[in-house]
Scaffold this motif. Structure first.
Motif, mmCIF file in Angstrom:
data_model
loop_
_atom_site.group_PDB
_atom_site.id
_atom_site.type_symbol
_atom_site.label_atom_id
_atom_site.label_comp_id
_atom_site.label_asym_id
_atom_site.label_seq_id
_atom_site.Cartn_x
_atom_site.Cartn_y
_atom_site.Cartn_z
ATOM 1 N N LYS A 22 0.913 -1.899 -0.031
ATOM 2 C CA LYS A 22 -0.009 -0.085 -0.147
ATOM 3 C C LYS A 22 0.840 0.837 -0.228
ATOM 4 C CE LYS A 22 -4.160 -1.580 2.510
ATOM 5 N NZ LYS A 22 -5.178 -1.963 3.147
ATOM 6 N N ARG A 23 1.774 1.170 0.007
ATOM 7 C CA ARG A 23 3.036 2.202 0.308
ATOM 8 C C ARG A 23 4.588 1.949 0.205
ATOM 9 N NH1 ARG A 23 6.412 3.095 4.792
ATOM 10 N NH2 ARG A 23 6.605 1.645 6.562
ATOM 11 N N SER A 24 4.787 2.416 -0.970
ATOM 12 C CA SER A 24 6.199 2.389 -1.025
ATOM 13 C C SER A 24 7.025 2.164 1.027
ATOM 14 C CB SER A 24 6.931 3.641 -1.632
ATOM 15 O OG SER A 24 6.206 3.387 -2.385
ATOM 16 N N ARG A 25 8.371 1.710 -0.188
ATOM 17 C CA ARG A 25 9.385 1.866 1.307
ATOM 18 C C ARG A 25 9.983 2.869 1.127
ATOM 19 N NH1 ARG A 25 10.402 -3.421 -0.779
ATOM 20 N NH2 ARG A 25 9.727 -4.845 0.233
ATOM 21 N N THR A 26 10.860 3.893 2.620
ATOM 22 C CA THR A 26 10.947 4.500 2.646
ATOM 23 C C THR A 26 13.078 4.291 2.243
ATOM 24 O OG1 THR A 26 12.271 4.356 4.912
ATOM 25 C CG2 THR A 26 9.430 4.963 5.212
ATOM 26 N N ALA A 27 13.518 6.085 2.170
ATOM 27 C CA ALA A 27 14.256 5.385 1.799
ATOM 28 C C ALA A 27 15.708 4.355 2.598
ATOM 29 C CB ALA A 27 15.157 6.457 1.506
ATOM 30 N N GLU A 28 15.102 4.526 3.575
ATOM 31 C CA GLU A 28 16.499 3.519 4.477
ATOM 32 C C GLU A 28 15.533 2.650 5.079
ATOM 33 O OE1 GLU A 28 17.033 3.476 9.357
ATOM 34 O OE2 GLU A 28 16.186 5.201 8.983
ATOM 35 N N GLU A 29 14.322 1.921 4.692
ATOM 36 C CA GLU A 29 13.714 0.977 4.559
ATOM 37 C C GLU A 29 14.369 0.264 3.071
ATOM 38 O OE1 GLU A 29 9.344 1.065 7.068
ATOM 39 O OE2 GLU A 29 9.938 1.378 4.377
ATOM 40 N N TYR A 30 14.410 0.958 2.435
ATOM 41 C CA TYR A 30 15.289 0.678 0.881
ATOM 42 C C TYR A 30 16.205 0.072 1.145
ATOM 43 C CZ TYR A 30 16.089 -0.562 -3.853
ATOM 44 O OH TYR A 30 16.742 -1.000 -4.883
ATOM 45 N N GLN A 31 17.041 0.672 1.276
ATOM 46 C CA GLN A 31 18.320 0.352 1.700
ATOM 47 C C GLN A 31 18.443 -1.455 2.548
ATOM 48 O OE1 GLN A 31 21.485 1.630 0.173
ATOM 49 N NE2 GLN A 31 19.751 2.691 -1.769
ATOM 50 N N ARG A 32 18.182 -1.100 3.146
ATOM 51 C CA ARG A 32 17.899 -2.158 4.487
ATOM 52 C C ARG A 32 17.517 -3.610 3.502
ATOM 53 N NH1 ARG A 32 20.104 -1.375 9.661
ATOM 54 N NH2 ARG A 32 19.657 0.432 10.900
ATOM 55 N N PHE A 33 16.582 -3.304 2.961
ATOM 56 C CA PHE A 33 16.074 -4.652 2.134
ATOM 57 C C PHE A 33 16.906 -4.806 0.663
ATOM 58 C CE2 PHE A 33 13.534 -5.412 -1.683
ATOM 59 C CZ PHE A 33 12.452 -5.987 -1.473
ATOM 60 N N LEU A 34 17.512 -3.630 0.467
ATOM 61 C CA LEU A 34 18.302 -4.129 -0.880
ATOM 62 C C LEU A 34 19.892 -5.011 0.126
ATOM 63 C CD1 LEU A 34 19.361 -4.309 -3.459
ATOM 64 C CD2 LEU A 34 20.339 -1.690 -3.078
ATOM 65 N N TYR A 35 20.521 -4.664 0.888
ATOM 66 C CA TYR A 35 20.862 -4.993 1.581
ATOM 67 C C TYR A 35 20.376 -6.602 2.106
ATOM 68 C CZ TYR A 35 24.908 -6.167 5.294
ATOM 69 O OH TYR A 35 26.025 -6.759 5.721
ATOM 70 N N ALA A 36 19.573 -7.137 2.896
ATOM 71 C CA ALA A 36 19.109 -8.142 3.010
ATOM 72 C C ALA A 36 19.044 -9.213 1.034
ATOM 73 C CB ALA A 36 17.319 -8.009 3.856
#
Length: 458
Positions: A22-36
């Motif tokens: 429903k919502r996009s990831r924040t910049a910080e969330e995206y970086q952690r998502f990418l790292y995972a």
């Protein structure tokens, strides 16, 4: 050039497009998502070089990501790791083989196990390097580990920093920095690689060979920095003894030296007793039963009870004694120290040999020469055997700790083609130990030669 980071970024976009968020990831969330995503892909990539059907595992309990702050990866969070894992399943790139579980009654459990599907393996296969050469070891990860037994389980626990832990960590960093400046490999026939890995899969005491594990940690026991302390997690420590002669360092042949009867020598030295000249193990039931006696001797010294039942792994069929009889024979043969068995002093003894090992590795690391530890033995470039430097360092390190002497045994094996072995006395030699001789060896060693090429051209 395709690399793991580029693949992770492309897959993150595919996962985001496939999700119903429903919502996009924040910049910080995206970086952690990418790292995972990159973290999971790296595990899969490493596994693919271990065995075509190797499985990976993942923690799916949120406590793992929030407890033990000293030991965990701060960039890895529960929410984003699960999102990455679920996303890769959504794209049908991985499949769960076995769900994780935890039995509170038995205090036992297992992690979720999964495997990459063919599409993902093909994507990762586009990376032109070997993971052990491409992945840089994280020298900032905690290397001084403290364990304690809590409710029947051995777990990592936090600790207060002091002068000892600070020095131990700095010394190990120096050793690990030396290790990663050099390339340690196993030169065996291509056709033998999978056979060896499958053998190790079936061995409960060892792990399959993962060449990315190029550095060490030091593990202490019983919530004490005076127990345990041995060095672990170097891939060469999983190599069976008959394969160790084929370990190479920077393409060159190696030699292995080990202490003779290290544990008995240390025990007698610690308690100011005389071991004598007769072999500590052979004196019990003859040379032919030496290995069994050695296992039993060490188990008895490690144990906290009198061991009424035979420990697993000790085979008595050929020795012609019951377990009770063997215990009595060992105690009779070692009367000067008989009162120290069954007192749980084994971990204290491990601390003593860890101090010696640290001394040896640190000495050579400062010379930029890796000395690979396997508990009471060390593997080095064969030149350090030829000129006696390793043997002398081992003798001196033991004497510095115990003020007594000990025998050191060496086995130099210079290998190019195992089928053309020449024996001279107790040493084995092969015709050509030059770089050109090794590189121009049969194509049967193509995997070893390709890794060597990658390392040189990195």
């Amino acid at each position: 050039m395709t690399n793991i980071s580029e693949i992770a970024k492309k897959l993150s976009e595919r996962i985001t497009n496939a999700e119903t968020r429903k919502r996009s990831r924040t910049a910080e969330e995206y970086q952690r998502f990418l790292y995972a995503i990159e973290y999971i892909l790296t595990d899969i990539w490493k596994a693919s070089y271990i065995h075509p059907e190797a499985e990976c595992s993942i923690h799916k309990h949120n406590n793992y990501y929030s407890s033990n702050l000293r030991y965990r990866d701060p960039n890895l969070t529960y929410k984003m790791t699960m999102a990455a894992f679920d996303g890769l399943q959504l794209l049908n790139l991985i499949v769960v083989i076995k769900d994780g579980y935890y039995d509170r009654t038995k205090m036992q459990g297992g992690l979720t196990r999964y495997r990459a599907r063919e599409e993902l393996l093909e994507i990762l296969n586009e990376i032109p390097e070997h993971p052990a050469i491409h992945i840089k070891p994280n020298l900032d990860a905690e290397t001084i580990l403290l364990r304690n037994e809590i409710e029947g389980r051995k777990v990592l626990v936090d600790y207060e920093e002091d002068a000892f832990t600070d020095k131990a960590r700095n010394n190990l960093r120096t050793i690990n920095q030396c290790f990663i400046r050099h390339w340690v490999d196993l030169r065996i026939l291509d056709k033998d690689v999978l056979t060896l890995q499958e053998r190790l899969f079936d061995d409960r005491e060892k792990q399959p060979i993962d060449l990315t594990k190029r550095t060490l940690v030091r593990i202490f026991s019983n919530n004490s920095f005076e127990e345990g302390g041995r060095f672990y997690r170097g891939w060469w420590q999983n190599v069976p003894s008959e394969y160790r002669p084929y370990i190479t360092i920077d393409s060159k042949a190696t030699s292995e030296h080990d202490y003779s009867q290290l544990n008995p020598n240390m025990i007698y030295s610690v308690y100011n007793k005389e071991l004598g000249s007769e072999d500590a193990y052979s004196r019990v039931a003859g040379e032919e039963n030496r290995d069994v006696v050695k296992q039993a001797f060490n188990a008895m010294f490690q144990a906290t009870t009198t061991l009424e039942r035979k420990p697993d792994g000790i085979e008595l069929d050929a020795i012609g004694m019951s377990w009770r009889e063997l215990k009595e024979e060992i105690l009779n043969a070692h009367k000067p120290i008989k009162d120290y068995f069954f007192k749980g002093l084994g971990n204290r003894l491990q601390f003593e040999d860890s101090i010696i090992a640290e001394n040896i590795m640190l000495q050579f690391a400062k010379m930029d020469a890796p000395a690979l530890p396997i508990h009471d033995s060390f593997i080095m470039h064969h030149g350090f055997s030829t000129y006696g430097e390793l043997e002398e360092a081992m003798r001196r390190a033991y004497h510095d700790r115990f003020h007594t002497n000990i025998k050191v045994k060496g086995d130099m094996v210079v290998q190019v083609k195992p089928e053309k072995e020449t024996a001279i006395g107790d040493k084995k030699f092969f015709a050509d130990i030059s770089v050109d001789g090794i590189i121009n060896a049969d194509n049967d060693y193509s995997q070893w030669r390709e890794r060597d090429r990658m390392w040189i051209s990195r």
